[in-house]
Design an enzyme around this catalytic site. Structure first.
Site, short mmCIF file in Angstrom:
data_model
loop_
_atom_site.label_atom_id
_atom_site.label_comp_id
_atom_site.label_asym_id
_atom_site.label_seq_id
_atom_site.Cartn_x
_atom_site.Cartn_y
_atom_site.Cartn_z
N GLU A 78 0.87 -1.18 0.00
CA GLU A 78 0.00 0.00 0.00
C GLU A 78 0.90 1.22 0.00
O GLU A 78 1.64 1.45 0.97
CB GLU A 78 -0.91 0.01 1.24
CG GLU A 78 -2.15 -0.84 1.11
CD GLU A 78 -2.99 -0.56 -0.13
OE1 GLU A 78 -2.95 0.58 -0.64
OE2 GLU A 78 -3.65 -1.48 -0.61
N CYS A 84 -1.75 9.16 3.17
CA CYS A 84 -1.69 8.75 1.76
C CYS A 84 -2.95 9.17 1.01
O CYS A 84 -2.94 9.22 -0.21
CB CYS A 84 -1.49 7.25 1.67
SG CYS A 84 -2.74 6.35 2.61
P1 NAD Z 1 8.79 4.99 3.83
O1 NAD Z 1 8.52 4.23 2.59
O2 NAD Z 1 9.97 5.86 3.91
O3 NAD Z 1 8.92 3.96 5.06
C1 NAD Z 1 7.92 3.02 5.35
C2 NAD Z 1 8.54 1.87 6.14
O4 NAD Z 1 9.47 1.17 5.31
C3 NAD Z 1 9.33 2.31 7.38
O5 NAD Z 1 9.08 1.39 8.42
C4 NAD Z 1 10.77 2.25 6.90
O6 NAD Z 1 11.69 2.06 7.95
C5 NAD Z 1 10.71 1.03 5.99
N1 NAD Z 1 11.77 0.95 4.98
C6 NAD Z 1 12.48 1.98 4.43
N2 NAD Z 1 13.36 1.49 3.51
C7 NAD Z 1 13.18 0.15 3.48
C8 NAD Z 1 13.78 -0.91 2.73
N3 NAD Z 1 14.74 -0.69 1.83
N4 NAD Z 1 13.35 -2.17 2.94
C9 NAD Z 1 12.36 -2.42 3.83
N5 NAD Z 1 11.77 -1.47 4.59
C10 NAD Z 1 12.17 -0.20 4.41
O7 NAD Z 1 7.43 5.79 4.14
P2 NAD Z 1 7.12 6.81 5.34
O8 NAD Z 1 7.85 8.08 5.13
O9 NAD Z 1 7.27 6.11 6.66
O10 NAD Z 1 5.55 7.04 5.12
C11 NAD Z 1 5.03 7.94 4.19
C12 NAD Z 1 4.63 7.24 2.90
O11 NAD Z 1 3.75 6.17 3.20
C13 NAD Z 1 3.85 8.16 1.97
O12 NAD Z 1 4.29 7.97 0.65
C14 NAD Z 1 2.41 7.68 2.12
O13 NAD Z 1 1.59 7.95 1.02
C15 NAD Z 1 2.60 6.22 2.35
N6 NAD Z 1 1.44 5.64 3.03
C16 NAD Z 1 0.60 4.83 2.31
C17 NAD Z 1 -0.55 4.31 2.91
C18 NAD Z 1 -1.52 3.44 2.14
O14 NAD Z 1 -2.35 2.78 2.76
N7 NAD Z 1 -1.47 3.45 0.82
C19 NAD Z 1 -0.82 4.61 4.25
C20 NAD Z 1 0.06 5.43 4.95
C21 NAD Z 1 1.20 5.93 4.33
#
Ligand code: NAD
Length: 492
Positions: A259, A293
């Site tokens: 997501e 999001c």
């Molecule tokens: P992010 O992608 O930076 O991080 C999300 C998670 O992934 C964190 O726990 C992070 O530590 C982990 N992560 C980072 N690099 C990784 C890797 N290489 N391998 C595995 N895990 C890794 O996102 P964020 O800044 O925490 O959140 C904001 C983003 O999330 C926005 O783009 C938002 O739209 C999205 N979001 C989507 C939904 C949805 O349901 N579609 C809901 C909430 C947030």
């Protein structure tokens, strides 16, 4: 909430991770301070894992899964209800942790708790629901059964913006269906998104190893994705990281469900009441500082109502109080960090350089960013084109409904959109032509219900959504079992 300023009480998770049903120090004794976003004050020190901790958690989850899946479904349902009871009993403490760690107002924290409780209720019901079916056969004497079987160990990686609800929305159904879980919360929210949840599971006497939490950043996330004992990755976060995970998991043919980001449009048709539309518009863009999001990052307004809409949205933005959510009755708290604030502000400045006009906001004090209304926006401007993830409402004015529809669909994302109109049937016709997983008529872009599959199209998602019936598809494998009364005669 236990803070490092209070030496008399020590949270059970201080400097710990949660593996095999107990809090324990990480293998390499790594720790991280979690901060209150509004003040920068430390809230507590938590354990940070590494690949060895992920391996230990995956191993604990693998071992526990066999017994957990073999439990009568009523026992799994009862365990989930006990977690529900603990969350309800500790909801004040949980709300405070969410507020402090995310910078959200109380209303947002309570919304997350209500959603998490609803996911637990749905999951408890799901656990005891008859699954699978008998299917007809092309041959006489053969009985076909299609069963749903748990996947095994589900690795869950969450973002910081909705740390509690986005942990429970996948965890609760995955557990209900007989899987076990290793959760990696975001580095901004290791307590409200991970270790506090672990404490609820511990208090609820959920069998050891069924639910594990390993805080950390991308290294821990990558270790979880790559671990051979993890049968599925459920990731919520940015599209960029999601793509990376999909590539890595794809190489190993591991199941993934992603997501990702979005750039929701709020469309205001020419028959909409601008007062009501501006209320919905303000909520859709400014609530939780625009950091969801499904935040409306694009306002597409028909010219007939544009002046009134801009004036009313600006008035509403001016009224909003921005401040520390723990120390005053405020409408909006701080943004999550300087990097995120500077990115959002940079997209605004670049758009102003291209000719956009800031009619309200566009300023900040520390992490406190004023709700911002931008006009004179064209679809090619960064503030409209990209996911801003900040409290900025860029408005594009169009002449016709067809233009509004084309612009709504002119994005690679496809998560949520909404349309405001005084004619719900017109709204429905519009919604039916929108390319996204969720479209709302006469309501905000920011909706989520535990009974409905939540998910997007295009760059916003990969795999099955989470919620409602989709959870069965999401967290089980199908198995066809056929039974012949008499083995048939084959040619050889
Ligand atoms: P992010 O992608 O930076 O991080 C999300 C998670 O992934 C964190 O726990 C992070 O530590 C982990 N992560 C980072 N690099 C990784 C890797 N290489 N391998 C595995 N895990 C890794 O996102 P964020 O800044 O925490 O959140 C904001 C983003 O999330 C926005 O783009 C938002 O739209 C999205 N979001 C989507 C939904 C949805 O349901 N579609 C809901 C909430 C947030």
């Amino acid at each position: 909430m236990t803070t490092s300023a209070d030496p008399t009480t020590r949270a059970p998770w201080t400097d710990q991770i949660f593996v095999g049903g107990r809090f324990q120090p990480p293998a390499a004794a790594g720790t991280q301070l979690s901060y209150e976003k509004a003040t920068g004050e430390p809230l507590g020190s938590v354990g940070v894992g590494d690949a060895d901790d992920v391996a230990a958690a995956a191993e604990a989850a693998r071992v526990a899964q066999v017994g957990w899946a073999a439990l009568p479904p009523v026992a799994r349902a009862a365990a989930l209800r006990r977690v529900h009871a603990r969350l309800l009993a500790r909801s004040d403490e949980v709300a405070e942790a969410i507020q402090r760690e995310t910078g959200g107002i109380r209303f947002k924290a309570e919304l997350e708790i209500r959603l998490a409780l609803a996911h637990l209720e749905q999951a408890a019901a799901l656990a005891t629901r008859p699954l699978g079916h008998e299917a007809t056969s092309i041959l006489p004497g053969r009985k076909n059964f299609v069963n749903h079987v748990p996947l095994g160990v589900v690795g869950i990686i969450t973002p910081w913006n909705l740390p509690l609800s986005l942990a429970f929305s996948p965890t609760a159904p995955a557990l209900a269906l007989g899987n076990t879980v290793v959760l990696k919360p975001a580095p901004h929210t290791p307590i409200s998104g991970g270790l506090l949840i672990a404490d609820l599971f511990r208090e609820a006497d959920v069998p050891p190893g069924v639910f594990n939490v390993v805080p950390g950043g991308d290294v821990v996330g990558a270790a979880l994705v790559e671990h051979p004992d993890v049968d599925m990755i459920r990731f919520t976060g940015s599209t960029e990281v999601g793509r990376h995970i999909a590539r890595s998991a794809g190489g190993r043919l591991q199941r993934v469900s992603l997501e990702l980001g979005g750039n929701a449009a709020l469309v205001v048709l020419d028959d909409a009441d601008p007062e009501v539309a501006s209320m919905v518009g303000a909520w859709s863009s400014f609530h939780f500082q625009g950091q969801t999001c499904i935040t409306a990052g694009r306002h597409i307004v028909l010219r007939a109502v544009a002046d009134a809409y801009i004036e009313m949205l600006t008035r509403r933005a001016k009224r909003l109080v921005v401040g520390d959510p723990m120390r005053g009755d405020v409408d909006m708290g701080p943004m999550i960090d300087t990097r995120q604030l500077e990115r959002a502000h940079g997209l605004l400045r670049a758009s102003v350089d291209m000719g956009a006009t800031v009619v309200e906001g566009g300023t900040y004090d520390g992490l406190f960013y004023r709700p911002t209304v931008v006009t004179g926006v064209t679809p090619d401007m960064p503030v409209f084109r990209e996911e801003v993830f900040g409290p900025i409402a860029p408005i594009v004015v169009v002449d016709t409904e067809e233009e509004a529809l084309a612009l709504t669909n002119a994005t690679a994302y496809g998560l949520s959109n909404a349309v405001m109109t005084s004619n719900p049937w017109r709204g429905l016709r519009f919604a039916e032509q929108v390319h996204s997983g969720m479209v709302h008529v006469n309501d905000t872009t920011c909706l989520s219900e535990a009974t409905i599959p939540f998910g997007g199209w295009g760059d916003s998602s990969l795999g099955v959504p989470t919620g409602g019936d989709a959870n069965i598809e999401q967290y089980t494998e199908r198995r066809w079992i056929s039974v012949q009364e008499q083995p048939p005669q084959y040619r050889y």
